[in-house]
Design a protein around this motif. Structure first.
Motif, PDB file in Angstrom:
ATOM      1  N   ASP A  99      40.980  34.382  44.759  1.00  0.00           N
ATOM      2  CA  ASP A  99      39.625  34.082  45.227  1.00  0.00           C
ATOM      3  C   ASP A  99      38.918  33.119  44.275  1.00  0.00           C
ATOM      4  N   ARG A 100      39.119  33.322  42.976  1.00  0.00           N
ATOM      5  CA  ARG A 100      38.483  32.449  41.976  1.00  0.00           C
ATOM      6  C   ARG A 100      39.056  31.039  42.006  1.00  0.00           C
ATOM      7  N   THR A 101      40.319  30.941  42.339  1.00  0.00           N
ATOM      8  CA  THR A 101      41.014  29.653  42.215  1.00  0.00           C
ATOM      9  C   THR A 101      41.367  29.015  43.560  1.00  0.00           C
ATOM     10  N   GLY A 102      41.009  29.660  44.660  1.00  0.00           N
ATOM     11  CA  GLY A 102      41.274  29.090  45.984  1.00  0.00           C
ATOM     12  C   GLY A 102      42.733  29.058  46.368  1.00  0.00           C
ATOM     13  N   LYS A 103      43.508  30.042  45.900  1.00  0.00           N
ATOM     14  CA  LYS A 103      44.943  30.056  46.191  1.00  0.00           C
ATOM     15  C   LYS A 103      45.218  30.394  47.657  1.00  0.00           C
ATOM     16  N   ARG A 104      46.440  30.080  48.052  1.00  0.00           N
ATOM     17  CA  ARG A 104      46.915  30.283  49.423  1.00  0.00           C
ATOM     18  C   ARG A 104      47.723  31.580  49.476  1.00  0.00           C
ATOM     19  N   VAL A 105      47.345  32.476  50.381  1.00  0.00           N
ATOM     20  CA  VAL A 105      47.921  33.820  50.433  1.00  0.00           C
ATOM     21  C   VAL A 105      48.497  34.108  51.814  1.00  0.00           C
ATOM     22  N   TYR A 106      49.678  34.743  51.832  1.00  0.00           N
ATOM     23  CA  TYR A 106      50.314  35.180  53.076  1.00  0.00           C
ATOM     24  C   TYR A 106      50.457  36.701  53.024  1.00  0.00           C
ATOM     25  N   LEU A 107      50.035  37.380  54.096  1.00  0.00           N
ATOM     26  CA  LEU A 107      50.103  38.839  54.179  1.00  0.00           C
ATOM     27  C   LEU A 107      51.146  39.239  55.215  1.00  0.00           C
ATOM     28  N   VAL A 119      43.966  41.811  56.834  1.00  0.00           N
ATOM     29  CA  VAL A 119      43.553  40.408  56.785  1.00  0.00           C
ATOM     30  C   VAL A 119      42.031  40.300  56.823  1.00  0.00           C
ATOM     31  N   ALA A 120      41.409  41.072  57.706  1.00  0.00           N
ATOM     32  CA  ALA A 120      39.945  41.042  57.826  1.00  0.00           C
ATOM     33  C   ALA A 120      39.281  41.508  56.532  1.00  0.00           C
ATOM     34  N   ARG A 121      39.845  42.524  55.914  1.00  0.00           N
ATOM     35  CA  ARG A 121      39.288  43.040  54.648  1.00  0.00           C
ATOM     36  C   ARG A 121      39.417  41.989  53.544  1.00  0.00           C
ATOM     37  N   VAL A 122      40.569  41.350  53.451  1.00  0.00           N
ATOM     38  CA  VAL A 122      40.778  40.318  52.431  1.00  0.00           C
ATOM     39  C   VAL A 122      39.812  39.155  52.663  1.00  0.00           C
ATOM     40  N   ALA A 123      39.677  38.733  53.918  1.00  0.00           N
ATOM     41  CA  ALA A 123      38.778  37.613  54.234  1.00  0.00           C
ATOM     42  C   ALA A 123      37.332  37.955  53.871  1.00  0.00           C
ATOM     43  N   LYS A 124      36.955  39.204  54.049  1.00  0.00           N
ATOM     44  CA  LYS A 124      35.586  39.634  53.740  1.00  0.00           C
ATOM     45  C   LYS A 124      35.348  39.748  52.238  1.00  0.00           C
ATOM     46  N   ASP A 125      36.297  40.383  51.540  1.00  0.00           N
ATOM     47  CA  ASP A 125      36.103  40.662  50.112  1.00  0.00           C
ATOM     48  C   ASP A 125      36.456  39.486  49.207  1.00  0.00           C
ATOM     49  N   PHE A 126      37.312  38.597  49.702  1.00  0.00           N
ATOM     50  CA  PHE A 126      37.769  37.467  48.882  1.00  0.00           C
ATOM     51  C   PHE A 126      37.635  36.174  49.698  1.00  0.00           C
ATOM     52  N   PRO A 127      36.409  35.750  49.993  1.00  0.00           N
ATOM     53  CA  PRO A 127      36.183  34.659  50.949  1.00  0.00           C
ATOM     54  C   PRO A 127      36.636  33.280  50.491  1.00  0.00           C
ATOM     55  N   HIS A 128      36.935  33.108  49.195  1.00  0.00           N
ATOM     56  CA  HIS A 128      37.270  31.778  48.696  1.00  0.00           C
ATOM     57  C   HIS A 128      38.768  31.516  48.604  1.00  0.00           C
ATOM     58  N   LEU A 129      39.596  32.537  48.819  1.00  0.00           N
ATOM     59  CA  LEU A 129      41.030  32.273  48.906  1.00  0.00           C
ATOM     60  C   LEU A 129      41.351  31.812  50.324  1.00  0.00           C
ATOM     61  N   GLN A 130      42.553  31.285  50.500  1.00  0.00           N
ATOM     62  CA  GLN A 130      42.972  30.798  51.818  1.00  0.00           C
ATOM     63  C   GLN A 130      44.071  31.705  52.369  1.00  0.00           C
TER      64      GLN A 130
END
Length: 241
Positions: A99-107, A119-130
């Motif tokens: 989230d801090r560095t804008g990394k790309r994540v696959y779940l 996915v929805a939880r990650v998008a909500k809690d860590f909005p700056h990662l991809q």
């Protein structure tokens, strides 16, 4: 990196902060990190399945002590480990860094609805990662389309919630095509992340009673829980060899 061998598995002699720093250092040097978070059940499975043990030895860059049983076993052997580095907590730390560095994540993994909620939880809690991709865990390991879709997404981190040994087998096959990525098997962590399962209260975690909480919630786990005493018996035997 110093390691401690427990029944044939080499555990990193690192606490959580040191583990995070190691991964960050490797990432900054364009080195991938294949992480196995091993508990007594995984160690005993590796002991009985040489091909799985060999996979960990060949492919894993980092094996963490995910379970108080591993900590107790290492202590019994006179080679103590600093603390538990649980898969769920490490996953959250890596998500926070992404989230801090804008990394790309696959779940990858779990049931379709659980995956979607995670996915929805990650998008909500860590909005700056991809979040560059997600799918459930119901596929054949030989399905090259799944592997290619992940490779095509070019993630910096892949979390695979497929359960052992399946998640490690899949990630090992993925590793050559994503040589700079963090690849981590996370077992049932998406269930907790999605809210469909609850983690033990903090006081139980601190008292090393998380296993007991799981047993209360899922009595059917009793068979799996019996691995712990067997594991400790094997550790005791290994002291005298």
């Amino acid at each position: 990196m110093d390691t401690v061998k427990v029944l044939g598995v080499d555990f990193a002699k690192l606490n959580m902060q040191q583990t995070i720093k190691l991964i960050a250092d490797r990432t900054s040097n364009a080195q991938g990190t294949f992480i196995v978070t091993a508990n007594p059940e995984i160690v005993m499975y590796a002991r009985d399945h040489p091909e799985y043990s060999g996979l960990i030895q060949r492919h894993a860059d980092l094996v963490t002590a995910d379970g108080i049983g591993i900590i107790k076993g290492a202590s019994m052997l006179g080679t103590p480990l600093p603390e538990r580095v649980t898969g769920y907590d490490l996953m959250l730390e890596l998500l926070a860094d992404a989230d801090r560095t804008g990394k790309r994540v696959y779940l990858l993994g779990a049931k379709a609805d659980v995956n979607q909620m995670a996915v929805a939880r990650v998008a909500k809690d860590f909005p700056h990662l991809q979040i560059v991709g997600a799918r459930d865990g119901y596929f054949d390991l030989e399905d090259l389309d799944v592997r290619q879709s992940i490779i095509g997404a070019q993630p910096d981190i892949v979390f695979a919630a497929l359960g052992f040994p399946r998640q490690e087998q899949f990630l090992a096959a993925l590793q050559p095509a994503l040589p700079t990525a963090v690849l981590m098997g996370v077992g049932g962590s998406f269930d907790v992340l999605s809210g469909t399962a609850k983690r033990a209260p903090v006081w139980m975690q601190n008292a090393h009673l998380e296993w007991f909480y799981r047993l209360l919630k899922q009595p059917s786990r009793i068979g799996r829980m019996m691995v712990l005493p067997k594991f400790l018996v094997e550790v005791r035997k290994s002291q005298h060899r």
